[in-house]
Scaffold this motif. Sequence first.
Motif, PDB file in Angstrom:
ATOM      1  N   SER A 290      -1.341  14.588  -3.727  1.00 49.36           N
ATOM      2  CA  SER A 290      -2.478  13.804  -3.269  1.00 49.36           C
ATOM      3  C   SER A 290      -2.058  12.806  -2.190  1.00 49.36           C
ATOM      4  O   SER A 290      -2.752  12.632  -1.178  1.00 49.36           O
ATOM      5  N   LEU A 291      -0.892  12.166  -2.384  1.00 42.78           N
ATOM      6  CA  LEU A 291      -0.419  11.215  -1.374  1.00 42.78           C
ATOM      7  C   LEU A 291      -0.089  11.920  -0.067  1.00 42.78           C
ATOM      8  O   LEU A 291      -0.387  11.403   1.019  1.00 42.78           O
ATOM      9  N   SER A 292       0.523  13.082  -0.139  1.00 39.17           N
ATOM     10  CA  SER A 292       0.886  13.805   1.089  1.00 39.17           C
ATOM     11  C   SER A 292      -0.340  14.105   1.930  1.00 39.17           C
ATOM     12  O   SER A 292      -0.312  13.990   3.169  1.00 39.17           O
ATOM     13  N   LEU A 293      -1.430  14.463   1.284  1.00 37.31           N
ATOM     14  CA  LEU A 293      -2.640  14.791   2.032  1.00 37.31           C
ATOM     15  C   LEU A 293      -3.369  13.545   2.503  1.00 37.31           C
ATOM     16  O   LEU A 293      -4.052  13.572   3.534  1.00 37.31           O
ATOM     17  N   PHE A 294      -3.222  12.438   1.783  1.00 35.73           N
ATOM     18  CA  PHE A 294      -3.756  11.173   2.290  1.00 35.73           C
ATOM     19  C   PHE A 294      -3.038  10.786   3.583  1.00 35.73           C
ATOM     20  O   PHE A 294      -3.670  10.361   4.558  1.00 35.73           O
ATOM     21  N   ILE A 295      -1.708  10.941   3.607  1.00 32.36           N
ATOM     22  CA  ILE A 295      -0.940  10.637   4.823  1.00 32.36           C
ATOM     23  C   ILE A 295      -1.349  11.574   5.959  1.00 32.36           C
ATOM     24  O   ILE A 295      -1.520  11.152   7.103  1.00 32.36           O
ATOM     25  N   ALA A 296      -1.503  12.863   5.643  1.00 37.74           N
ATOM     26  CA  ALA A 296      -1.897  13.823   6.675  1.00 37.74           C
ATOM     27  C   ALA A 296      -3.277  13.500   7.236  1.00 37.74           C
ATOM     28  O   ALA A 296      -3.528  13.631   8.441  1.00 37.74           O
ATOM     29  N   GLN A 297      -4.187  13.054   6.366  1.00 37.36           N
ATOM     30  CA  GLN A 297      -5.512  12.654   6.831  1.00 37.36           C
ATOM     31  C   GLN A 297      -5.411  11.462   7.772  1.00 37.36           C
ATOM     32  O   GLN A 297      -6.082  11.422   8.829  1.00 37.36           O
ATOM     33  N   ALA A 298      -4.580  10.484   7.410  1.00 38.07           N
ATOM     34  CA  ALA A 298      -4.394   9.326   8.286  1.00 38.07           C
ATOM     35  C   ALA A 298      -3.787   9.746   9.620  1.00 38.07           C
ATOM     36  O   ALA A 298      -4.137   9.200  10.675  1.00 38.07           O
ATOM     37  N   GLN A 299      -2.894  10.734   9.579  1.00 39.92           N
ATOM     38  CA  GLN A 299      -2.296  11.240  10.817  1.00 39.92           C
ATOM     39  C   GLN A 299      -3.365  11.891  11.691  1.00 39.92           C
ATOM     40  O   GLN A 299      -3.403  11.673  12.912  1.00 39.92           O
ATOM     41  N   ASP A 300      -4.233  12.676  11.096  1.00 43.93           N
ATOM     42  CA  ASP A 300      -5.330  13.283  11.864  1.00 43.93           C
ATOM     43  C   ASP A 300      -6.196  12.217  12.520  1.00 43.93           C
ATOM     44  O   ASP A 300      -6.572  12.332  13.690  1.00 43.93           O
ATOM     45  N   MET A 301      -6.522  11.179  11.771  1.00 41.30           N
ATOM     46  CA  MET A 301      -7.373  10.128  12.317  1.00 41.30           C
ATOM     47  C   MET A 301      -6.658   9.342  13.408  1.00 41.30           C
ATOM     48  O   MET A 301      -7.273   8.942  14.401  1.00 41.30           O
ATOM     49  N   SER A 302      -5.349   9.153  13.246  1.00 41.20           N
ATOM     50  CA  SER A 302      -4.601   8.405  14.261  1.00 41.20           C
ATOM     51  C   SER A 302      -4.515   9.175  15.570  1.00 41.20           C
ATOM     52  O   SER A 302      -4.372   8.586  16.640  1.00 41.20           O
ATOM     53  N   PHE A 303      -4.612  10.489  15.514  1.00 46.68           N
ATOM     54  CA  PHE A 303      -4.554  11.325  16.716  1.00 46.68           C
ATOM     55  C   PHE A 303      -5.928  11.548  17.345  1.00 46.68           C
ATOM     56  O   PHE A 303      -6.061  11.613  18.557  1.00 46.68           O
ATOM     57  N   ARG A 304      -6.953  11.680  16.508  1.00 51.27           N
ATOM     58  CA  ARG A 304      -8.219  12.232  16.985  1.00 51.27           C
ATOM     59  C   ARG A 304      -9.402  11.262  17.006  1.00 51.27           C
ATOM     60  O   ARG A 304     -10.412  11.554  17.627  1.00 51.27           O
ATOM     61  N   HIS A 305      -9.328  10.143  16.303  1.00 51.89           N
ATOM     62  CA  HIS A 305     -10.501   9.273  16.192  1.00 51.89           C
ATOM     63  C   HIS A 305     -10.857   8.680  17.549  1.00 51.89           C
ATOM     64  O   HIS A 305      -9.987   8.338  18.355  1.00 51.89           O
ATOM     65  N   ALA A 306     -12.142   8.531  17.785  1.00 56.33           N
ATOM     66  CA  ALA A 306     -12.606   8.027  19.085  1.00 56.33           C
ATOM     67  C   ALA A 306     -12.312   6.546  19.279  1.00 56.33           C
ATOM     68  O   ALA A 306     -12.154   6.082  20.411  1.00 56.33           O
ATOM     69  N   ASP A 307     -12.235   5.799  18.195  1.00 51.10           N
ATOM     70  CA  ASP A 307     -12.032   4.351  18.269  1.00 51.10           C
ATOM     71  C   ASP A 307     -10.536   4.040  18.259  1.00 51.10           C
ATOM     72  O   ASP A 307      -9.834   4.356  17.300  1.00 51.10           O
TER      73      ASP A 307
END
Length: 596
Positions: free
Chosen positions: A359-376
């Motif tokens: 669960s933690l690994s996928l939380f980190i991966a989600q944060a990585q996706d947001m750090s790369f792709r989020h518009a803000d």
Amino acid sequence: MNSYKAPLNDLSFIFNHLLDQEQLAQLSGLEDLSVDLYESILDEAGKFATNILDPINASGDREGLKINQGEVTTPKGFKEAYQQFVQAGWNNISLDPEFGGQGLPYILSTAVNEIMMGANKSFVMCSGLTIGAIEAISHAASDELKQKYLPKLVSGEWGGTMNLTEPGAGSDVGALKTKAIEQADGSYRIHGQKIFITFGEHDFTDNIIHLVLARLPDAPEGVRGISLFLVPKFLVNEDGSLGERNDVRCVSIEHKLGIHASPTCVMAYGDDEGAIGYLVGEKNKGLAAMFVMMNMARLTVGMEGVALTERSYQAALDYARERVQGVDVETAKPVAIIEHADVRRMLLTMKAQVEAMRSLSLFIAQAQDMSFRHADMNVRKHQQGLVDLLIPVFKAWATETALKTTTLGIQVHGGLGFIEETGVAQYLRDAVISVIYEGTTGIQAADLVGRKIVKDQGKNLAVLIGLMKETLAETQASAQLTDIAKEFAAAIQVLEDNSQLIAAQFMQSTKQALSISVPYLMLVGIVVGAWQHAKSASKAEELLASPSENTAFLTAKIETARFYHRVILSEIYGLAHTVRSAGDVITEFKDSYFGE
């Protein structure tokens, strides 16, 4: 010997209920993706892992590798499996579409990576190193180098490596002695030796692209004088075809405790006229460029701990259900060993640990996706801060935990676990190296305390604790989860207190703070694991309020969280005592006291 099964039910629960699908769906490039698509891909990954990679895992471990005049041959079936692997696109799920990648999110490639590593860790390490090389080249190389090398690295036609360690330097990268001499045409001649190079030589691909740290003649001492170079095994012609062999050779492969099917090579650069290399990024700033590769590699290495714990747990569970031995203490009737109380404790420990880590690994991966792709931009920065904080924790905690869980897997098997034919000893042997890869546990702990707590002034930690307290409020609102909420609340307070204490210690005596930094890191990891279980329990209880076919699974989620909070979480109190009181007794222990 058991057959590997992808943990699809748990992955589905995480993707559907713990990840923020609403936010993910708004990210650039992910608008048309759905959980159904993710689950379909994970299902196919599970089939590939079970049918193609798992059957050659144990045989590859037994057969090992062969080297003849610098050429390495992998075990039977590995080369063919690699061709199927890249043809199916498992090697480039989240890589840039500009160079042939699929552009899918990190959450998906992270989950697929766990599945593949659970089936065959040695095999997957080749593509893992290649992805790291791609990331470093993408981040720092010139457009010319990108166009020339990335398409075939992304396709899997070529492999990639990272070359840091040298015989006299070890983890002290600043002490490396490999030299780079600039040539009139702008290329460089590389001279030196590197050790512990994973898949430095193999028969999977036609070419291998080495990323090599080296020092220019006029470079400053230490890490500030290191540059990064791209050194191909075969030179590449202007039309993209392979040219002559470069002056780089594998001179030997290591004989290792585990990962017997993964070649760990001693590489010689420039024994003759010098290996031709090309500068990646700026002169004397190679470590920063390589760190891009190393940072994501730490997430991948942490996933090795998740994968091997899952594999060991599956084997232990199957054996415990089948093995009839002894009698029930209450009925005196013969029972399978899963009915014995201590076997049950070991299995629950393995299950609770792997679910927290996953669960933690996928939380980190989600944060990585947001750090790369989020518009803000502010959101990107916020999410990257969480990634930076959690990666050293996850890498060290997950790999250290895997040593314990794979040992439990052997113990569930009893004496048969110590016999290689049962296969479970391999999971422990393969797990040992993970605590060393990409920086030992001590190095991760020093990074956590020195950079991520003290230098950051605890800002990202405060954000993380804020997220934990949001989950705590959810559990406190439930009459069914009061025991979990009580333990979790106390754990958050222990984390806050010990974080303040170690930061203050660091300012007073860096050496004393570092002497207890590993216990502190493990404390953080265990509390973060409790957070993941609290989230799972809250969501499972919510789902149980409606009729569901997954009643047993959801109930198990709550009870596993309860076990984690009552049993595993209690370890933090001993760790906290160490953090409070052990620094001076370690640093003041004189060298002569160790004996002659």
